[in-house]
Enzyme design. Sequence first.
Site, PDB file in Angstrom:
ATOM      1  N   HIS A 129       0.663  -1.053   0.276  1.00 58.42           N
ATOM      2  CA  HIS A 129      -0.438  -0.143  -0.358  1.00 58.42           C
ATOM      3  C   HIS A 129       0.850   1.114  -0.206  1.00 58.42           C
ATOM      4  CE1 HIS A 129      -2.907   3.156   1.933  1.00 58.42           C
ATOM      5  NE2 HIS A 129      -4.101   2.092   1.406  1.00 58.42           N
ATOM      6  N   ASP A 207       3.251  -4.174   8.322  1.00 60.98           N
ATOM      7  CA  ASP A 207       1.834  -3.436   8.248  1.00 60.98           C
ATOM      8  C   ASP A 207       0.594  -4.010   8.391  1.00 60.98           C
ATOM      9  OD1 ASP A 207      -0.262  -2.187   7.437  1.00 60.98           O
ATOM     10  OD2 ASP A 207       0.247  -1.791   5.318  1.00 60.98           O
ATOM     11  N   GLN A 210      -4.698  -5.071   7.398  1.00 59.05           N
ATOM     12  CA  GLN A 210      -5.671  -5.114   7.029  1.00 59.05           C
ATOM     13  C   GLN A 210      -5.695  -6.802   7.625  1.00 59.05           C
ATOM     14  OE1 GLN A 210      -8.352  -4.397   4.961  1.00 59.05           O
ATOM     15  NE2 GLN A 210      -6.938  -2.882   4.188  1.00 59.05           N
ATOM     16  N   LYS A 233     -10.278   0.287  10.087  1.00 58.17           N
ATOM     17  CA  LYS A 233     -10.771  -1.266   9.669  1.00 58.17           C
ATOM     18  C   LYS A 233     -10.525  -2.388  10.295  1.00 58.17           C
ATOM     19  CE  LYS A 233      -6.931   0.910   6.432  1.00 58.17           C
ATOM     20  NZ  LYS A 233      -7.960   1.592   5.098  1.00 58.17           N
ATOM     21  N   CYS A 371      -4.628   2.738  -3.791  1.00 58.47           N
ATOM     22  CA  CYS A 371      -3.005   2.436  -3.264  1.00 58.47           C
ATOM     23  C   CYS A 371      -1.702   2.117  -3.506  1.00 58.47           C
ATOM     24  CB  CYS A 371      -3.477   2.742  -1.915  1.00 58.47           C
ATOM     25  SG  CYS A 371      -4.564   4.696  -1.527  1.00 58.47           S
TER      26      CYS A 371
HETATM   27  C1  LIG Z   1      -2.324  -2.818   3.664  1.00 58.44           C
HETATM   28  C2  LIG Z   1      -2.693  -1.164   3.884  1.00 58.44           C
HETATM   29  N1  LIG Z   1      -1.851  -0.173   4.330  1.00 58.44           N
HETATM   30  C3  LIG Z   1      -1.643   0.793   5.005  1.00 58.44           C
HETATM   31  C4  LIG Z   1      -3.280   1.119   4.730  1.00 58.44           C
HETATM   32  C5  LIG Z   1      -3.382   2.860   5.500  1.00 58.44           C
HETATM   33  O1  LIG Z   1      -4.392   2.950   6.579  1.00 58.44           O
HETATM   34  P1  LIG Z   1      -4.612   3.887   7.063  1.00 58.44           P
HETATM   35  O2  LIG Z   1      -4.787   5.219   5.832  1.00 58.44           O
HETATM   36  O3  LIG Z   1      -6.012   3.632   8.249  1.00 58.44           O
HETATM   37  O4  LIG Z   1      -3.474   4.780   7.803  1.00 58.44           O
HETATM   38  C6  LIG Z   1      -4.126   0.396   4.470  1.00 58.44           C
HETATM   39  C7  LIG Z   1      -5.644   1.900   4.178  1.00 58.44           C
HETATM   40  O5  LIG Z   1      -6.232   1.077   3.369  1.00 58.44           O
HETATM   41  C8  LIG Z   1      -4.090  -1.466   3.666  1.00 58.44           C
HETATM   42  O6  LIG Z   1      -5.311  -1.140   3.388  1.00 58.44           O
END
Ligand SMILES: Cc1ncc(COP(=O)(O)O)c(C=O)c1O
Length: 413
Positions: A129, A207, A210, A233, A371
């Site tokens: 992402h 990370d 998800q 999430k 993203c």
């Molecule tokens: C795999 C992953 N990493 C990071 C993020 C970023 O999360 P946030 O926008 O809540 O900071 C997302 C958000 O969709 C994600 O799916």
Amino acid sequence: MKPPLDAPAPDWAALRADFPILDQMVNGHPLIYLDNGATTQKPRAVIDSLVRYYERDNANVHRGVHALSYRATAAYEAARARAASFIRAGSPEEIIFTRGTTEGLNLIAYAFTSRLKPGDAILVTEMEHHSNLVPWQLLAERTGANLLFVPVTGDDGLLDLGGLDALLARNVKLFAFPQISNSLGTINPVAELCAHARRLGVTTVVDAAQSAGHLPIDVQALGCDFLAFSGHKMAGPTGIGVLYGRHALLETMAPFQGGGEMIASVQFDHSTWNKAPHKFEAGTPDIAGAVGLHTAMDYLDAIGRPAIATHDGQLARDTYARLADVPGIRLFGPRAERGGLVSFSLAGAHPHDVVTFADQAGIALRGGHHCTQPLWRKLGVTATTRASFYLYNTPAEVDRLVDVIHRTAKFFG
Ligand SMILES: Cc1ncc(COP(=O)(O)O)c(C=O)c1O
């Protein structure tokens, strides 16, 4: 808070009633919410805890000596302790509250500025992402370090780990990767990746945006140095997230932002820092968010994250299998083992057309690059449609989704 081992499987359809927002019609149809990868809905218990906090306990934390401030501080620190037990951290001092995954990852990247030099490397994967890529690009720019990538094998969306040790040996100082890919649904072997990195003294960053609300997480068993996730999430409020960091590392890291709470003492010309985690929490935090997140963690663990993982993984596998015979479809990510989401493209139909078609049937999907632009560029597509599941989704909703995608394919085909 954990369900007993002999607990019957949760009544998933009944759990829907915990989520007031799901009880509505959209475009003349009962809402089917399949955009959980972007954000999840909130159960009544979480909403009530936010209202209760603001109605009864609201005050600033750590600084006051009046009753409300004590209560707010106790609630905020109880949420920290709950977050520690949620991911089996060694202690609450290893939990930093952030705005979300993105802020947690940026915090690490900022703190590592003084630790990298030209010729060092940061290793990530091709399935990142942007939140787990751009902060490392900025860190590489600041320090002269190189950015290296673990390749993705192709449409099946696995990491090609054949060359991992050789990559790690190229002066890598940090290795960051997702536990579950938000675009492919791949579940990466976190413990194995961390073990490879640890053998070479490489710091690991997971990370868990998800995964945290879907899978049980034990940071000690995974052996990671950092792990970041977002409350929104996982049935919690927006604006609150968690960064886990190994205590020994946090103690030696520079602060991220300056301000109140993060200092031990301030002179006109210099300051000294509070201990971790407070060193990394400048200013008034999202106290209500932490309270709401606490309730969300209790809510999820009362159901059981293993049961949630089985449930939404099964919905995703069924969806993948049943979409496979839609004319002109291209499905991404692994067939067998996958997290609770499915990405696909449909010949002749832009993802925004697919999403609009589904919206007319009351189904919320997401179309776009999710993203992960470099990943899609590598796979030769610019955008996909994504259905992402959570505990309140049902097999009957998969039936309606599959029906709509068949009709969309016929319309555009
Ligand atoms: C795999 C992953 N990493 C990071 C993020 C970023 O999360 P946030 O926008 O809540 O900071 C997302 C958000 O969709 C994600 O799916």
